[in-house]
Design a protein around this motif. Sequence first.
Motif, mmCIF file in Angstrom:
data_model
loop_
_atom_site.group_PDB
_atom_site.id
_atom_site.type_symbol
_atom_site.label_atom_id
_atom_site.label_comp_id
_atom_site.label_asym_id
_atom_site.label_seq_id
_atom_site.Cartn_x
_atom_site.Cartn_y
_atom_site.Cartn_z
ATOM 1 N N ARG A 176 0.873 -1.189 0.000
ATOM 2 C CA ARG A 176 0.000 0.000 0.000
ATOM 3 C C ARG A 176 0.897 1.222 0.000
ATOM 4 O O ARG A 176 1.962 1.217 0.597
ATOM 5 N N GLY A 177 0.443 2.280 -0.642
ATOM 6 C CA GLY A 177 1.261 3.478 -0.768
ATOM 7 C C GLY A 177 2.235 3.308 -1.912
ATOM 8 O O GLY A 177 2.300 2.252 -2.549
ATOM 9 N N THR A 178 2.984 4.338 -2.179
ATOM 10 C CA THR A 178 3.905 4.308 -3.319
ATOM 11 C C THR A 178 5.350 4.071 -2.906
ATOM 12 O O THR A 178 6.163 3.678 -3.740
ATOM 13 N N GLY A 179 5.678 4.368 -1.649
ATOM 14 C CA GLY A 179 7.063 4.303 -1.227
ATOM 15 C C GLY A 179 7.877 5.477 -1.738
ATOM 16 O O GLY A 179 9.059 5.596 -1.467
ATOM 17 N N ARG A 180 7.237 6.380 -2.481
ATOM 18 C CA ARG A 180 7.918 7.543 -3.046
ATOM 19 C C ARG A 180 7.861 8.710 -2.064
ATOM 20 O O ARG A 180 6.857 8.905 -1.383
ATOM 21 N N TYR A 232 3.673 -6.883 9.259
ATOM 22 C CA TYR A 232 3.634 -5.665 8.455
ATOM 23 C C TYR A 232 4.574 -4.608 9.012
ATOM 24 O O TYR A 232 4.767 -4.501 10.223
ATOM 25 N N ALA A 233 5.138 -3.821 8.111
ATOM 26 C CA ALA A 233 5.944 -2.656 8.478
ATOM 27 C C ALA A 233 5.306 -1.442 7.820
ATOM 28 O O ALA A 233 5.026 -1.451 6.618
ATOM 29 N N TYR A 234 5.049 -0.425 8.615
ATOM 30 C CA TYR A 234 4.449 0.818 8.142
ATOM 31 C C TYR A 234 5.506 1.913 8.233
ATOM 32 O O TYR A 234 6.182 2.031 9.249
ATOM 33 N N VAL A 235 5.640 2.708 7.178
ATOM 34 C CA VAL A 235 6.684 3.720 7.114
ATOM 35 C C VAL A 235 6.054 5.101 6.969
ATOM 36 O O VAL A 235 5.208 5.316 6.100
ATOM 37 N N ALA A 272 4.210 6.705 3.866
ATOM 38 C CA ALA A 272 4.880 6.501 2.580
ATOM 39 C C ALA A 272 4.580 5.120 2.015
ATOM 40 O O ALA A 272 4.544 4.934 0.805
ATOM 41 N N GLY A 273 4.369 4.134 2.906
ATOM 42 C CA GLY A 273 4.094 2.793 2.411
ATOM 43 C C GLY A 273 3.888 1.785 3.517
ATOM 44 O O GLY A 273 4.247 2.012 4.675
ATOM 45 N N GLU A 274 3.276 0.679 3.132
ATOM 46 C CA GLU A 274 3.079 -0.476 4.006
ATOM 47 C C GLU A 274 3.725 -1.665 3.315
ATOM 48 O O GLU A 274 3.534 -1.877 2.115
ATOM 49 N N TYR A 275 4.494 -2.436 4.079
ATOM 50 C CA TYR A 275 5.279 -3.536 3.526
ATOM 51 C C TYR A 275 4.943 -4.827 4.256
ATOM 52 O O TYR A 275 4.683 -4.820 5.457
#
Length: 140
Positions: free
Chosen positions: A65-69, A88-91, A98-101
Motif C-alpha cells: 500500500r502506498g507508493t514508497g515515493r 507488516y511494516a508501516y513507514v 509513505a508505504g506499508e510492507y
Amino acid sequence: MKASDFVLSGHFKWSSAYQNADASGCGYVFSLQENRDHYALILDRSKVLFLITSDGYGRISGPIRGTGRVKIGNLAEADFTVIVKGNYAYVLVNNEVAGEYTLAQSRPLTGEIAFTVLSGSDKDYGTRCEMTNLHLWIPN
C-alpha cells in the motif's frame, strides 16, 4: 535490543559526496538474525527502499500500500518512522504514510534492531548520516 513489534523514529540528515549518487541514505535494520538475515528500510531522497536479506543476498521489495515515493529534495533531511506490527511494516516520512510492507511469515520476526547507511557512491566519503532525536518503543 531484540524485538518483533516496535516503533522506531528519528530525524535523519544525510549527504553524499557525489551529487548524482545512486540510491543512498540512512535507515533501520530489524529482525537481524545470527546468520545475518534481516530486513532494512532506507530513506533515500526520492523513495523508501525495503530490503529483504537472506543467505547473504538482498532483494528490494515494493510496498503493498502506498507508493514508497518521497520528495526530500537536496536538503536530504526528514523525520523517519517505522512501525512493525505482526507481519507488516508501516513507514512514515515527515509524519505522512509513505508505504506499508509485508514481512514473510516463514521468517523469524524477533531479532536485533540496528541502524544502517546506504552509499550510492564510492567517491570521497560516500554518504554521511546524522541520526538525532531517536526513539524506540517496544510494547509489553
